[in-house]
Design an enzyme around this catalytic site. Structure first.
Site, mmCIF file in Angstrom:
data_model
loop_
_atom_site.group_PDB
_atom_site.id
_atom_site.type_symbol
_atom_site.label_atom_id
_atom_site.label_comp_id
_atom_site.label_asym_id
_atom_site.label_seq_id
_atom_site.Cartn_x
_atom_site.Cartn_y
_atom_site.Cartn_z
ATOM 1 N N ARG A 120 0.498 8.306 5.510
ATOM 2 C CA ARG A 120 -0.394 7.555 6.400
ATOM 3 C C ARG A 120 -1.818 8.127 6.373
ATOM 4 O O ARG A 120 -2.792 7.388 6.500
ATOM 5 C CB ARG A 120 0.176 7.518 7.825
ATOM 6 C CG ARG A 120 -0.414 6.414 8.688
ATOM 7 C CD ARG A 120 0.418 6.129 9.924
ATOM 8 N NE ARG A 120 1.529 5.244 9.642
ATOM 9 C CZ ARG A 120 1.456 3.903 9.615
ATOM 10 N NH1 ARG A 120 0.309 3.302 9.874
ATOM 11 N NH2 ARG A 120 2.510 3.181 9.338
ATOM 12 N N SER A 171 0.827 -1.203 0.000
ATOM 13 C CA SER A 171 0.000 0.000 0.000
ATOM 14 C C SER A 171 0.867 1.261 0.000
ATOM 15 O O SER A 171 0.654 2.180 -0.795
ATOM 16 C CB SER A 171 -0.912 0.024 1.232
ATOM 17 O OG SER A 171 -1.787 -1.071 1.226
ATOM 18 N N HIS A 229 -3.174 6.698 3.288
ATOM 19 C CA HIS A 229 -3.386 5.260 3.487
ATOM 20 C C HIS A 229 -4.735 4.981 4.146
ATOM 21 O O HIS A 229 -5.429 4.025 3.820
ATOM 22 C CB HIS A 229 -2.242 4.713 4.349
ATOM 23 C CG HIS A 229 -2.328 3.268 4.663
ATOM 24 N ND1 HIS A 229 -2.736 2.801 5.892
ATOM 25 C CD2 HIS A 229 -2.079 2.173 3.917
ATOM 26 C CE1 HIS A 229 -2.719 1.485 5.885
ATOM 27 N NE2 HIS A 229 -2.329 1.074 4.708
#
Lengths: 214, 214
Positions: free
Chosen positions: A37, A14, A40
């Site tokens: 993040r 990812s 994500h």
């Protein structure tokens, strides 16, 4: 069905995809870790454009985490999203005061949000130095007010409330204080985004190594 | 500082703004309530274009909720986002099995995600009929497999895992089953979105009235 089942492989792949699609950016590695993040957890690349980190905010947060400061969130959802293994490693706590009966009572009697009263409750413990606001603009306004009154001493305020009423304004207000901040300009943000930023900071505090999260 | 402090005014104004910006859509009122709540929690209008609700899914969910079915989420974050007052009103529970020691142990020994094992654990109780997956595509694949094996009988699967590895594919796979679903096509979704859909369904089950949430 054939699909990736190993948690660490999924996370690693990812982040590879996110970095590839982001291309070259003028961010430090620490900033990159925080923003990737956020992407994500949302699959929303607009966070690359709306995230703003004040100079020194990451360093202040990492220093505070390493010395065992506590984290306060405005929602239970953000609290639930914080990586427990990392918290245990640092021996630090994460609190959300929104469900305390006295918070509910005060909010009801004053006709204000529970999130505001919860921030006042958080000011009782000087160890609370990282504040993550993913939902309530009113919590962010209250933090600014508590800081003006010298009732809190935040290492960083993660100001990422989502919404249509007050969110943009609260984040703009935070930018004009002396509080170190990580914000998302405009309407976007969320409890999930707040938790993602906290987790990125925890990873950075852990010598910058990013470990797989299940 | 002057800003809206009353929780009910903030929520009402937010939904007014969302409906205005959405303009005319060919949705039922129930579909509108679900999609506006997804936008409310993300400030992301692309949910208007990527959300797909299978025929009868909302009615099946509402019927199940009114008869006291239980809700299962793939993450504690989604669980934490579900409106507790509404749950209490219906006397129903919401569970997330991801932190059970036996789930962790099985996942580790098989090298698969805890989310998958948690869905298997959920199949033990036939009252679990609403599944909300906001994070783990693997949980969604597992639900499809459990359904094929007639081990679960879902009223609806809320399939909104976010991500770059498997999320799109898991949601596509769900579309090709006979399970009633509410999904977001593509990468977007999240624990917050899963919770928002559950809350919208709870509101709809409560005679369709939308009440302020703090």
């Amino acid at each position: 069905m054939t699909f990736l089942k190993s948690p660490s492989s999924i996370e690693q792949k990812s982040f590879e995809i996110i970095r590839k699609e982001l291309g070259q950016r003028s961010w430090t590695e620490a900033e990159t870790r925080i923003i990737t993040r956020m992407i994500h957890t949302t699959a929303d690349f607009t966070f690359a454009d709306i995230t703003e980190i004040s100079p020194g905010a990451i360093e202040a947060a990492v220093t505070a985490l390493r010395s065992g400061c506590h984290i306060v969130t405005d929602t239970n959802m953000a609290k639930a999203g914080v990586n427990r293994n990392m918290l245990e490693r640092f021996g630090i706590g994460v609190s959300c005061f929104i469900d305390l009966p006295e918070v509910e009572e005060t909010a009801r009697s004053l006709g204000i949000t529970r999130a505001m009263v919860a921030m006042r409750a958080a000011s009782d413990d000087p160890r609370n130095r990282i504040f993550a606001v993913g939902n309530a603009p009113t919590a962010l306004f209250e933090l600014i007010s508590l800081h003006e009154q010298q009732m809190i001493n935040p290492a960083v305020v993660i100001g990422v409330p989502v919404g249509f009423v007050g969110a943009t304004e609260a984040k703009e207000a935070l930018r004009h204080t002396s509080i170190p901040y990580i914000i998302t300009r405009g309407r976007k943000g969320g409890s999930n985004v707040a938790a993602a930023v906290v987790n990125a900071l925890l990873h950075l505090a852990s010598n910058g190594e990013v470990e797989p999260q299940v």
